[in-house]
Write a protein that holds these residues in place. Structure first.
Motif, PDB file in Angstrom:
ATOM      1  N   VAL A 116       1.126  -1.320   0.117  1.00  0.00           N
ATOM      2  CA  VAL A 116      -0.463   0.255  -0.066  1.00  0.00           C
ATOM      3  C   VAL A 116       1.256   1.529   0.245  1.00  0.00           C
ATOM      4  CG1 VAL A 116      -1.814  -1.219   0.962  1.00  0.00           C
ATOM      5  CG2 VAL A 116      -0.717   0.334   2.745  1.00  0.00           C
ATOM      6  N   ILE A 162      -2.059  -0.283  -3.882  1.00  0.00           N
ATOM      7  CA  ILE A 162      -3.073   0.227  -3.449  1.00  0.00           C
ATOM      8  C   ILE A 162      -3.046   1.381  -3.416  1.00  0.00           C
ATOM      9  CG2 ILE A 162      -5.065  -0.331  -2.011  1.00  0.00           C
ATOM     10  CD1 ILE A 162      -4.373  -3.386  -2.670  1.00  0.00           C
ATOM     11  N   VAL A 203      -4.239   4.179  -0.616  1.00  0.00           N
ATOM     12  CA  VAL A 203      -4.394   4.420   0.539  1.00  0.00           C
ATOM     13  C   VAL A 203      -4.769   5.997   1.145  1.00  0.00           C
ATOM     14  CG1 VAL A 203      -4.698   3.552   3.456  1.00  0.00           C
ATOM     15  CG2 VAL A 203      -4.345   2.299   1.820  1.00  0.00           C
ATOM     16  N   LYS A 230      -7.271  -7.246   3.665  1.00  0.00           N
ATOM     17  CA  LYS A 230      -8.549  -7.872   2.765  1.00  0.00           C
ATOM     18  C   LYS A 230      -7.001  -8.564   1.897  1.00  0.00           C
ATOM     19  CE  LYS A 230     -11.533  -3.443   2.742  1.00  0.00           C
ATOM     20  NZ  LYS A 230     -12.178  -2.467   2.150  1.00  0.00           N
ATOM     21  N   ASP A 255      -6.429  -2.350   7.468  1.00  0.00           N
ATOM     22  CA  ASP A 255      -7.632  -2.504   6.757  1.00  0.00           C
ATOM     23  C   ASP A 255      -7.117  -3.224   5.220  1.00  0.00           C
ATOM     24  OD1 ASP A 255      -8.372  -2.520   9.284  1.00  0.00           O
ATOM     25  OD2 ASP A 255      -9.463  -0.822   8.923  1.00  0.00           O
ATOM     26  N   THR A 256      -6.379  -2.529   5.064  1.00  0.00           N
ATOM     27  CA  THR A 256      -6.372  -2.756   3.197  1.00  0.00           C
ATOM     28  C   THR A 256      -5.244  -4.026   3.115  1.00  0.00           C
ATOM     29  OG1 THR A 256      -6.278  -0.791   2.552  1.00  0.00           O
ATOM     30  CG2 THR A 256      -5.762  -1.690   0.647  1.00  0.00           C
ATOM     31  N   GLN A 257      -4.738  -4.021   3.622  1.00  0.00           N
ATOM     32  CA  GLN A 257      -3.447  -5.297   3.773  1.00  0.00           C
ATOM     33  C   GLN A 257      -4.280  -6.503   4.009  1.00  0.00           C
ATOM     34  OE1 GLN A 257      -1.777  -4.814   1.446  1.00  0.00           O
ATOM     35  NE2 GLN A 257       0.258  -4.659   2.306  1.00  0.00           N
TER      36      GLN A 257
END
Length: 248
Positions: A61, A87, A89, A106, A102-104
């Protein structure tokens, strides 16, 4: 789509040909299932060479500002991060770190590989610095193994602040997976998260052979900036004093 083109067609083959990566321990990477790759961070090029040598996609991210730049430079930066599977963020506000985790999470729950730099920023001098506990939370919440990896000479190839890398053989070393299932259900326990993080950093120290410093890298950077500003002010004051004495 763009990630595959960059890695296997447009950029990857040329990088392998020019920099001839030497990789140790690649057999420690799982062929399937979620995994966290925790790496030291010496150079901007870390995010290029390490994922290039992993058969599976590694997702990092990065702050959203990298994806919103203007002009040709902004477009090139955006295409680079998109092409490397990064990604964006939103890191503004107090929940910046949690948004990244939270992104990682997922990514891991989808059975993929998440990449993270536990130090949180590039090393200012090549030494290994204290890890932030986000990597521990990620391991506890996902149950995924942590694969330690070290970039052995990325700071020699592309030192911080240098745009053009030196042509030199890239050296990367992967360690054995670290299993933290013994701490299952203990996410949020501050002492547990610190113990896990310190274990990961110890493995990175052993793999890299680099000196470990038990403070955060960002704190060291702030100290260096403060010292540089102080030295500049002192120099300017001395110059001014000298000029005054000559005039007298």
């Amino acid at each position: 789509m763009l990630y595959g083109l960059m890695k296997y067609v447009i950029l990857g083959p040329w990088l392998k040909l020019i920099f001839r990566p030497q990789v140790e321990g690649r057999e420690n990477l799982p062929g399937s299932g979620p995994a966290i790759i925790a790496s030291n961070h010496l150079s901007f090029s870390d995010s290029i060479f390490m994922p290039l040598m992993v058969k599976r996609k590694v997702t990092f991210v990065a702050k959203a500002e990298y994806f919103t730049g203007k002009g040709l430079k902004g477009w090139l930066v955006r295409m680079f991060f998109v092409g490397t599977g990064t990604i964006p963020v939103d890191r503004s506000g107090g929940r910046a770190a949690q948004a990244a985790l939270d992104t990682q999470l997922k990514v891991l729950r989808a059975g993929n590989i998440a990449g993270i730099y536990p130090e949180g920023t590039r090393s200012p001098d090549g030494r290994l610095y204290r890890g932030k506990t986000g990597v521990a939370r990620l391991a506890l919440d996902s149950g995924a193994p942590v694969i330690p990896v070290v970039m052995l000479n990325a700071d020699e190839i592309q030192p911080p602040g240098k745009l053009i890398p030196k042509i030199k053989r890239v050296k990367i070393r992967f360690g054995k997976p670290l299993d933290f299932s013994r701490y299952a259900g203990m996410s949020g326990e501050r002492f547990v998260e610190r113990a896990i993080t310190d274990e990961i950093m110890y493995e990175l120290m052993e793999l890299s052979g680099r000196e470990y410093v038990d403070i955060y890298a960002q704190k060291m950077k702030n100290q260096q900036v403060k010292a540089a500003v102080g030295a500049k002010s002192t120099g300017a004051g001395a110059a001014g004093g000298s000029s005054g004495s000559v005039a007298a």
